[in-house]
Design a protein around this motif. Structure first.
Motif, PDB file in Angstrom:
ATOM      1  N   ASP A   1       0.878  -1.168   0.000  1.00 33.82           N
ATOM      2  CA  ASP A   1       0.000   0.000   0.000  1.00 33.82           C
ATOM      3  C   ASP A   1       0.918   1.221   0.000  1.00 33.82           C
ATOM      4  O   ASP A   1       1.507   1.543   1.039  1.00 33.82           O
TER       5      ASP A   1
ATOM      6  N   TRP B   1      11.193   4.706  10.749  1.00 34.50           N
ATOM      7  CA  TRP B   1       9.891   4.160  10.363  1.00 34.50           C
ATOM      8  C   TRP B   1       9.133   3.764  11.617  1.00 34.50           C
ATOM      9  O   TRP B   1       9.529   2.864  12.344  1.00 34.50           O
TER      10      TRP B   1
ATOM     11  N   GLN C   1       8.627   8.542   9.211  1.00 35.33           N
ATOM     12  CA  GLN C   1       7.559   8.088   8.323  1.00 35.33           C
ATOM     13  C   GLN C   1       6.756   7.012   9.042  1.00 35.33           C
ATOM     14  O   GLN C   1       7.196   6.442  10.042  1.00 35.33           O
ATOM     15  N   PHE C   2       5.542   6.772   8.540  1.00 33.43           N
ATOM     16  CA  PHE C   2       4.684   5.725   9.088  1.00 33.43           C
ATOM     17  C   PHE C   2       4.471   4.643   8.033  1.00 33.43           C
ATOM     18  O   PHE C   2       4.555   4.913   6.832  1.00 33.43           O
ATOM     19  N   GLY C   3       4.182   3.443   8.471  1.00 33.05           N
ATOM     20  CA  GLY C   3       3.890   2.413   7.490  1.00 33.05           C
ATOM     21  C   GLY C   3       3.652   1.051   8.099  1.00 33.05           C
ATOM     22  O   GLY C   3       3.841   0.831   9.289  1.00 33.05           O
ATOM     23  N   GLU C   4       3.205   0.146   7.229  1.00 32.69           N
ATOM     24  CA  GLU C   4       3.016  -1.255   7.574  1.00 32.69           C
ATOM     25  C   GLU C   4       3.813  -2.103   6.591  1.00 32.69           C
ATOM     26  O   GLU C   4       4.285  -1.604   5.567  1.00 32.69           O
TER      27      GLU C   4
ATOM     28  N   SER D   1       5.902   2.097  13.211  1.00 34.04           N
ATOM     29  CA  SER D   1       4.798   1.182  12.932  1.00 34.04           C
ATOM     30  C   SER D   1       3.825   1.242  14.107  1.00 34.04           C
ATOM     31  O   SER D   1       4.134   0.752  15.192  1.00 34.04           O
TER      32      SER D   1
ATOM     33  N   ASN E   1       0.903   3.657   2.851  1.00 29.60           N
ATOM     34  CA  ASN E   1       1.209   3.144   4.191  1.00 29.60           C
ATOM     35  C   ASN E   1       2.347   2.126   4.144  1.00 29.60           C
ATOM     36  O   ASN E   1       2.238   1.015   4.651  1.00 29.60           O
ATOM     37  N   SER E   2       3.437   2.538   3.512  1.00 32.16           N
ATOM     38  CA  SER E   2       4.624   1.686   3.429  1.00 32.16           C
ATOM     39  C   SER E   2       5.848   2.482   3.850  1.00 32.16           C
ATOM     40  O   SER E   2       5.856   3.718   3.789  1.00 32.16           O
TER      41      SER E   2
END
Length: 477
Positions: free
Chosen positions: A366, A378, A414-417, A380, A369-370
């Protein structure tokens, strides 16, 4: 009265930019120094034991002393550097802080273990004019990535007399290397090419070529002459018999050297970034701290890649032991209320790598959201996969503190999954640590080609991860 926005007011959007754009000339020098130190570490540390030994030696040189066992009632002065090693497979380093233990600690947890190929207990056999070792792979790997690459062997054994024997073959210039063969493309059409990718190479096909010359001292009519050559060399060079092999710990890992990657040298390629990039970033951060506000520590665990089991993993009593020892070292107390107060007020970073978006396989991610290489640390907010299975979800109150810290220190984030909801995901040690009633957040280093023999990280992400870990351990936010 609520102020209404003017229709011409600019709408503020949030989109993480390249972390390279925000780095100063002074920080750039620090970045190169940190990355050079990390390259030395990742070159020399390809197994758990090697990593513990390396960190221990660095820590002792920096003034860290063995943390006393609990029960001595000794309260240590702020600024005292302490160290705790568990079974030579896990290590903790800490610095006693100014605040009382009842206010909790600041802890960074990472894992020492890396996916690899382990040699079986009864490994050596001869087949088709070659001698081979049978293996059992460790952790999540694409088995086809491990064939036809140079491998080194890392051997740790204790002989019948109790003498410790430790050898590495295949890392030094001039050393022989080892490898796992693969079938030629000309013959693979029926046997291999129609297999599913997962079974392109099976576990029982991961056999390492270790010899090819027949033993000149064995009668030519006798079997296993090539196996005998290997046994003679092992005994001659290392003092190990075939029986000793059964009692030994033998790991096969990629023999390739770490290297800077790209025309601009902005990336580092190496085996074992997951999770040794976070291991060394955590150690580097702690080494730059003098006297923290709260007692601060890094905990480097084993067995994360196979579920965090065993006495050195996150599911063991090791964490309870550590908090107990730190509580006593900070306050002199060992009562249950003292330990529980310290535990529930402790804040933790789970420092692990995670799979960044890959331009060759974007459909698995995505993009909104990466994690991206080169965009900073990063965060999570939750891990796990599909339905947040095996997840830890950070409390927003803790996240607010982290936001203040990162913005005050000008650290890009940054944010992400990890991938799409129904396709990706993965757990970390965070959920096991949180079960002790500690606040935990996953703070990852984006990694390309995760769990492969040659992973990639960005120098700038590594640099800012050290900075974020350092700010957290100093804990004045």
């Amino acid at each position: 009265m609520v102020k209404k926005n003017n229709i011409n007011d600019e709408v503020k959007s949030f989109k993480p930019n390249s972390a390279w754009d925000s780095i100063s000339a002074t920080d750039l020098k620090i970045l190169e120094k940190r990355c050079a130190s990390y390259l030395d570490f990742i070159t020399k540390c390809k197994t758990e034991r090697a990593t513990v030994s390396y960190i221990k030696a660095k820590a002792e040189k920096a003034g860290f002393k063995t943390l006393p066992d609990f029960g001595n009632g000794k309260k240590l002065k702020p600024g005292t550097k302490v160290m705790f090693i568990n079974n030579n497979k896990a290590i903790c380093l800490g610095i006693i802080g100014k605040r009382p233990a009842s206010e909790g600690f600041r802890l960074i947890a990472a894992h020492l273990d890396v996916p690899k190929v382990d040699v079986k207990s009864m490994p050596l056999y001869e087949r088709d004019n070659l001698a081979l070792f049978k293996t059992h792979y460790y952790g999540g790997i694409k088995k086809f990535q491990w064939v036809t690459i140079p491998l080194s062997l890392h051997i740790f054994a204790i002989d019948k007399k109790g003498k410790t024997l430790s050898f590495v073959i295949g890392e030094k210039e001039g050393d022989p290397v080892f490898t796992i063969s693969d079938i030629a493309i000309h013959l693979a059409q029926k046997l291999q090419m129609k297999r599913l990718t997962l079974e392109a190479v099976t576990g029982e096909e991961l056999n390492i070529v270790v010899g090819s010359k027949p033993d000149s001292k064995t009668d030519k009519t006798q079997p296993n002459r090539i196996k005998n050559t290997v046994l003679r060399e092992i005994e001659k060079q290392f003092g190990l018999t075939e029986e000793d092999l059964a009692w030994a710990e033998i790991h096969a890992v990629p023999a390739m050297k770490p290297a800077e990657v790209g025309f601009d040298r902005g990336l580092i390629g190496a085996y074992g970034h997951d999770d040794r990039a976070c291991v060394y970033a955590a150690y580097s951060a702690l080494s730059e701290v003098n006297v923290p506000e709260h007692t601060s520590a890094i905990l480097l665990l084993d067995k994360e890649e196979v579920g965090s089991a065993g006495p050195n993993g996150a599911q063991s009593g090791l964490i309870t032991d550590l908090i107990t020892m730190l509580t006593e070292a900070t306050s002199g107390e060992t009562t249950l209320p003292a330990i529980r107060n310290a535990t529930r007020n402790t804040l933790v970073f789970s420092a692990d790598t995670s799979a960044s978006i890959d331009p060759n396989y974007e459909s698995a991610y995505d993009p909104l959201n990466s994690g991206y290489l080169g965009k900073g640390v990063w965060i999570s907010k939750f891990s796990g996969k599909g339905g947040k299975s095996g997840s830890l979800e950070v409390d927003i109150e803790f996240l607010a503190k982290i936001r203040k810290m990162l913005e005050s220190e000008n650290i890009p984030y940054q944010f992400g999954e990890m991938g799409k909801v129904d396709e990706g995901g993965g757990g970390t040690v965070a959920r096991f640590i949180a079960s002790h009633n500690m606040q935990v957040v996953d703070m990852a280093i984006p990694t390309l080609s995760l769990h492969s023999p040659f992973e990639l990280i960005s120098k700038v992400d590594y640099h800012y991860s050290v900075s974020a870990y350092k700010a957290f351990l100093k804990n004045h936010y």
